[in-house]
Design a protein around this motif. Structure first.
Motif, mmCIF file in Angstrom:
data_model
loop_
_atom_site.group_PDB
_atom_site.id
_atom_site.type_symbol
_atom_site.label_atom_id
_atom_site.label_comp_id
_atom_site.label_asym_id
_atom_site.label_seq_id
_atom_site.Cartn_x
_atom_site.Cartn_y
_atom_site.Cartn_z
ATOM 1 N N ARG A 73 0.821 -1.210 0.000
ATOM 2 C CA ARG A 73 0.000 0.000 0.000
ATOM 3 C C ARG A 73 0.857 1.262 0.000
ATOM 4 N N PHE A 74 1.893 1.290 0.832
ATOM 5 C CA PHE A 74 2.688 2.509 0.979
ATOM 6 C C PHE A 74 3.931 2.533 0.086
ATOM 7 N N GLY A 75 4.286 1.380 -0.470
ATOM 8 C CA GLY A 75 5.381 1.326 -1.436
ATOM 9 C C GLY A 75 6.693 1.863 -0.896
ATOM 10 N N ASN A 76 7.308 2.765 -1.660
ATOM 11 C CA ASN A 76 8.626 3.291 -1.302
ATOM 12 C C ASN A 76 8.603 4.230 -0.103
ATOM 13 N N LYS A 83 12.230 7.257 5.228
ATOM 14 C CA LYS A 83 10.867 6.781 4.975
ATOM 15 C C LYS A 83 9.912 7.347 6.030
ATOM 16 N N LYS A 84 8.635 7.466 5.674
ATOM 17 C CA LYS A 84 7.654 8.061 6.572
ATOM 18 C C LYS A 84 6.784 7.019 7.282
ATOM 19 N N VAL A 85 6.853 5.768 6.810
ATOM 20 C CA VAL A 85 6.010 4.705 7.373
ATOM 21 C C VAL A 85 6.910 3.552 7.806
ATOM 22 N N ARG A 108 17.257 -6.696 -3.303
ATOM 23 C CA ARG A 108 16.889 -6.835 -1.892
ATOM 24 C C ARG A 108 15.560 -6.147 -1.568
ATOM 25 N N LYS A 109 14.549 -6.386 -2.397
ATOM 26 C CA LYS A 109 13.238 -5.776 -2.177
ATOM 27 C C LYS A 109 12.352 -6.629 -1.278
ATOM 28 N N GLU A 110 12.555 -7.961 -1.285
ATOM 29 C CA GLU A 110 11.693 -8.845 -0.517
ATOM 30 C C GLU A 110 12.021 -8.784 0.968
ATOM 31 N N LEU A 111 11.023 -9.045 1.783
ATOM 32 C CA LEU A 111 11.204 -9.086 3.229
ATOM 33 C C LEU A 111 11.997 -10.337 3.606
ATOM 34 N N VAL A 112 13.014 -10.155 4.434
ATOM 35 C CA VAL A 112 13.802 -11.281 4.940
ATOM 36 C C VAL A 112 13.077 -11.897 6.134
#
Length: 258
Positions: A20-23, A43-45, A145-149
Motif C-alpha cells: 500500500r505505501f510502497g517506497n 521513509k515516513k512509514v 533486496r526488495k523482498e522481506l527477509v
C-alpha cells in the motif's frame, strides 16, 4: 522521518502495508539501523516485524534456522550458534545495541563494513524471503533486496571457521573484517568487508591452493580499498592479506584439534 508506525500481527498484513505505501514504507526490526547515522531512514512509514513470530532459533536436520527478528545478543547467547559467528556478533561493541539490533536488519542493511556478513558469506548462509524462496546470501546481497527477509539458514553450522576485525577502537570505524572457512573437503572460503565495495567472497583467491606469503599477496592484489581515517591503501592491502593468511592457519588448527 517516521510519521506512521504499524505493528501487524500476521505476515500477510505486513506485506499488504508495504504494498500500500510502497517506497514510503520500511520494515522495522529493532530499529537500530533506521534511527541512527549513517543508515537513518528517510521513509515516513514503519512496519514493525516484532509480532510476526520471526524470533525463533531452531536446529533442523543439522541445519540452524534463525528468524529475522532474533536479536544479535540472543543469537550470541545461544549455545547452538557457531563459534565464529559468536565472535563476529561480539564485534558489535555495545550490548545495548546487540539487544536492539536484529539479524534480518543487519543483512538487509548491508553496510559496507558489516561485522557479520563475512562470516555468513563463508558459512554459505541461505536467506529465507517472504515468498519462502531460499536464496544464497551472496546472491541476495548482489540483488535488489526488495523482498522481506524472514530468516537465515546455516546449512553447515559446524564448519571450521574463523573471523577477525581490525579497528582503531572498539566503537570506531573498522579498517576491515575478514572471515575464512574450510569446507568438508578442506577447500578454503574467504570473505572481506570494509576493503571491498560491499561484503563479498574472494572466489578468485579461493580457486587456488594458496598459503602464507602467496595467499597474503593474492588477497592484497585483488582488493581495491580507499584511503580514509582507517588507513592508507597500502596499509589496508597489507593488513587484509595478513589477516586472511592468519585465519586460514587458525582454521587448520581447528581441524587438528577436532
Amino acid at each position: 522521518m517516521i510519521e506512521q508506525f504499524f505493528r501487524p500481527e500476521q505476515l500477510g498484513q505486513a506485506l499488504e502495508l508495504k504494498a500500500r505505501f510502497g517506497n514510503d514504507a520500511v520494515y522495522m526490526g529493532g530499529g537500530s539501523k533506521l534511527n541512527a547515522a549513517p543508515t537513518r531512514t528517510d521513509k515516513k512509514v514503519a512496519i514493525s516485524l516484532d509480532k510476526l513470530g520471526l524470533g525463533q532459533i531452531e536446529q533442523q536436520h543439522g541445519q540452524l534456522h534463525i528468524g529475522a527478528t532474533v536479536t544479535l545478543q540472543a543469537l550470541k547467547d545461544d549455545p547452538r550458534t557457531p563459534a565464529a559467528l559468536c565472535e563476529a556478533l561480539g564485534f558489535v561493541y555495545s550490548r545495548h545495541l546487540r539487544n536492539q539490533a536484529t539479524l534480518g536488519g543487519e543483512i538487509a542493511c548491508q553496510q559496507q563494513d558489516s561485522p557479520l556478513l563475512p562470516v555468513l558469506l563463508v558459512l554459505e548462509a541461505v536467506v529465507v524471503l517472504e515468498n519462502n524462496q531460499l536464496q544464497p546470501i551472496d546472491a541476495y546481497l548482489a540483488g535488489q533486496r526488495k523482498e522481506l527477509v524472514l530468516g537465515v539458514v546455516l546449512p553447515e553450522p559446524e564448519l571450521r571457521c574463523a573471523t577477525r576485525r581490525i579497528s582503531r577502537n572498539a566503537d570506531g570505524l573498522a579498517v576491515m573484517t575478514a572471515a575464512v572457512a574450510l569446507d568438508a573437503l578442506g577447500e578454503m572460503r574467504v570473505a572481506l568487508a570494509g576493503v571491498t565495495p560491499q561484503p563479498m567472497r574472494l572466489r578468485d583467491v579461493e580457486r587456488h591452493e594458496l598459503h602464507d606469503a602467496a595467499l597474503e599477496a593474492a588477497v592484497s592484489a585483488l582488493i581495491a580499498p580507499r584511503a580514509d581515517l582507517g588507513g592508507s591503501v597500502a596499509y589496508k592491502r597489507y593488513i587484509s592479506g595478513v589477516v586472511v593468511a592468519d585465519l586460514l592457519v587458525e582454521c587448520q588448527q581447528q581441524e587438528v584439534q577436532a
